[in-house]
Design an enzyme around this catalytic site. Structure first.
Site, PDB file in Angstrom:
ATOM      1  N   LYS A  45     -35.766  24.783  60.134  1.00  0.00           N
ATOM      2  CA  LYS A  45     -37.148  24.282  60.147  1.00  0.00           C
ATOM      3  C   LYS A  45     -37.374  23.155  59.141  1.00  0.00           C
ATOM      4  O   LYS A  45     -38.109  22.219  59.418  1.00  0.00           O
ATOM      5  CB  LYS A  45     -38.145  25.426  59.959  1.00  0.00           C
ATOM      6  N   HIS A 264     -19.989  18.399  46.236  1.00  0.00           N
ATOM      7  CA  HIS A 264     -20.656  17.095  46.099  1.00  0.00           C
ATOM      8  C   HIS A 264     -19.985  16.210  45.035  1.00  0.00           C
ATOM      9  O   HIS A 264     -19.682  15.045  45.281  1.00  0.00           O
ATOM     10  CB  HIS A 264     -22.131  17.279  45.742  1.00  0.00           C
ATOM     11  N   LYS A 361     -28.784  22.970  36.771  1.00  0.00           N
ATOM     12  CA  LYS A 361     -30.163  23.173  37.217  1.00  0.00           C
ATOM     13  C   LYS A 361     -31.044  23.342  35.989  1.00  0.00           C
ATOM     14  O   LYS A 361     -30.548  23.682  34.911  1.00  0.00           O
ATOM     15  CB  LYS A 361     -30.236  24.413  38.098  1.00  0.00           C
ATOM     16  N   TYR A 402     -25.874  -0.789  38.573  1.00  0.00           N
ATOM     17  CA  TYR A 402     -26.073  -1.756  37.502  1.00  0.00           C
ATOM     18  C   TYR A 402     -24.887  -1.732  36.557  1.00  0.00           C
ATOM     19  O   TYR A 402     -24.160  -0.747  36.473  1.00  0.00           O
ATOM     20  CB  TYR A 402     -27.389  -1.517  36.758  1.00  0.00           C
ATOM     21  N   THR A 424     -31.316  -2.812  41.658  1.00  0.00           N
ATOM     22  CA  THR A 424     -32.106  -1.627  41.987  1.00  0.00           C
ATOM     23  C   THR A 424     -32.631  -1.829  43.400  1.00  0.00           C
ATOM     24  O   THR A 424     -33.273  -2.839  43.690  1.00  0.00           O
ATOM     25  CB  THR A 424     -33.256  -1.451  40.971  1.00  0.00           C
TER      26      THR A 424
END
Ligand code: BG6
Length: 501
Positions: A45, A264, A361, A402, A424
């Site tokens: 969902k 990741h 976290k 950068y 950026t």
């Protein structure tokens, strides 16, 4: 100077569509059936339905595409709409398009372990394409513990497309360690060919992660300096502001290393460290990633710092609660919510260069980035006023790359000062909406490109690197260092990299 003509969104997507499908699938009359297994779940969902809607809205889905939601509960299209539409971000002008989208949706209720349910699903799918050639895409929006055995087997036995292609999209966790991951991979390999399997690591769908290959291999200036002679260290960072709020029970079983680092961050490391692939074909790219992983030894305990957040007594709301205050976390858990690890890639290019991975976290900021720190300038003539050059690729928030470099302090001075060459994206590409990672990845599945997905041998190597450490942590349950919710404390302990696990 030639005037730049702004293209409308429809024009931009028209061009993109032509490039992606190269005039093939998109224009063919074939039907595509996108089947979401686990249609009533959170992932479906909040992520999958919205993504498929965005692709539909932007005209990026090929030919006649139908969406079928399969769930245990009896779920009407109206139910699906009610639960997922709040995440669509649809504008009032898109009302008609939305109706069109939901007219392409249908649902089937069934039991995951009941072969008859899959026959029912298959007849439903056949009725949609009325016997014409159709391609089937299955999105397993369920944990592997649920799909590992019965769902994949039943799909294979009953629901494969007889005339078109079938592809299966899977979400992590792909196992908990080398052994369980191998078991899952072997099982999946007994049912599907590798080119039918799309393992998602959604970081591979992010703009700046994809940019790493272009930055490295489409620029002459970087190739001569991208090595141990010039780079002092590489730092890969993932930081989140929030704790595990509501996901405590899932998170506690996995911990931050399995949740973020083994996938990741390691994928980003591969893209930074790999050699130039022979081409941009998926296999060539994945071959190079595997080669890098093979040069990384198993993580040693002395190269690891683990942390767990505690509540901030002077904070507000959630920040006052520590990991152990989350009611879904088992009492006294020693699961790490922060980890820092040093890895070394033992090859010609990188030997001796530390790759520092840290993730956590409930930290002080929301950030994911890759930072390459260059070596000191040799033969200093500026009396130690020079800082090291850095190249930063900021994945999020505010995509950017950068370079930190020394320039002459402007004006009457002649001493160096640190400045930036700054690209950026928000400034350079004003008004450009970058697609969500899932949009790119799901579109890739339609187009049949596996470049931004994880191949089974990559997965195996990734688990090989972390499994001994994970086993040791599970066995010895070392107490992680405490850091305060919203602080940089975890990072500070990482920079010392002294505390043994
Ligand atoms: C997921 C992790 O893979 O990635 C989550 O399971 C984490 O714990 C999330 O929050 C981060 O993704 P993103 O795209 O928000 O950076």
């Amino acid at each position: 100077m030639a005037e730049q003509v702004a293209l409308s969104r429809t024009q931009v997507y028209g061009i993109l569509r032509e490039e992606l499908y190269q005039g093939d699938d998109f224009h063919q009359p074939e039907t595509h059936i996108f089947i979401i297994m686990g249609a009533s779940g959170d992932l479906a969902k909040k992520k999958i339905y919205p993504t498929i809607w965005w692709l539909f809205r932007d005209g990026l889905l090929p030919g006649a595409t139908f969406i079928v939601g399969f769930a245990r509960s009896r779920l009407s299209v109206a139910d699906i709409r009610k639960q997922s539409e709040p995440f669509f971000r649809a504008t009032p002008e898109e009302k008609l398009k939305l109706e069109e989208f939901f007219a392409r949706n249908s649902s089937v209720a069934g039991h995951y372990d009941d072969p008859a349910s899959y026959q029912h699903l298959n007849s439903h799918v056949n009725a949609l394409h009325q016997g014409s050639q159709a391609n089937h895409l299955f999105y397993l929006a369920l944990p592997p513990t649920v799909y590992e055995v019965v769902i994949t087997k039943n799909i294979r036995e009953t629901c494969m497309s007889p005339m078109g292609w079938s592809r299966v999209i899977m979400e992590k966790p792909f196992g908990k360690d080398l052994q369980s991951s191998d078991r899952l991979s072997n099982h999946i390999a007994s049912l599907f060919w590798e080119d039918q399997i799309y393992r998602i690591d959604h970081y591979l769908g992010k703009e700046m992660v994809q940019n790493l290959m272009v930055l490295r291999f489409a620029n002459r200036i970087f190739s001569p300096i991208w090595n141990r002679d010039n780079i002092a260290c590489v730092i890969l960072t993932f930081k989140e502001l929030f704790g595990t709020e509501c996901r405590g029970s899932y998170f506690d079983e996995f911990g931050i290393i399995r949740d973020v680092m083994q996938n990741h961050l390691l994928q980003m490391l591969c893209l930074v460290a790999m050699e130039k692939p022979a081409s941009t074909d998926s296999d060539d790219v994945q071959d190079e990633k595997v080669k890098v992983l093979k040069c990384i030894s198993e993580v040693k305990a002395e190269d690891v710092v683990l942390g767990q957040y505690v509540g901030n007594p002077s904070g507000e709301g959630e920040a006052t609660k520590g990991y152990l205050d989350d009611p879904t976390v088992p009492r006294g858990s020693t699961t790490a919510t922060f980890a820092a690890v040093v890895l070394y890639v033992k090859n010609d290019r990188w030997d001796g260069v530390p790759f520092i991975l840290h993730c956590g976290k409930a930290l002080n900021e929301h950030k994911a980035e890759v930072r390459l720190q260059f070596r000191d300038v040799a033969g200093d003539i500026f009396h130690q006023q020079c800082k090291r050059n850095e190249l930063v690729i900021r994945v999020q928030p505010n995509e950017a790359m950068y370079t930190k470099l020394m320039t002459k302090k402007p004006g009457m001075f002649f001493n160096p000062e640190e400045s930036e060459l700054d690209l950026t994206y928000g400034n350079r590409y004003k008004n450009m909406k970058l697609p969500d990672a899932y949009e790119r990845l799901i579109l890739d599945v339609f187009c049949g490109s596996q470049m931004h997905f994880v191949r089974s041998d990559e997965l195996r190597e990734a688990w090989r690197i972390f499994t001994p450490l994970l086993r040791k942590i599970e066995r010895e349950k070392p107490k992680p260092i405490s850091y305060i919710y919203g602080s940089r404390a975890g990072e500070e302990s990482a920079s010392s990299m002294k505390a043994p696990i």
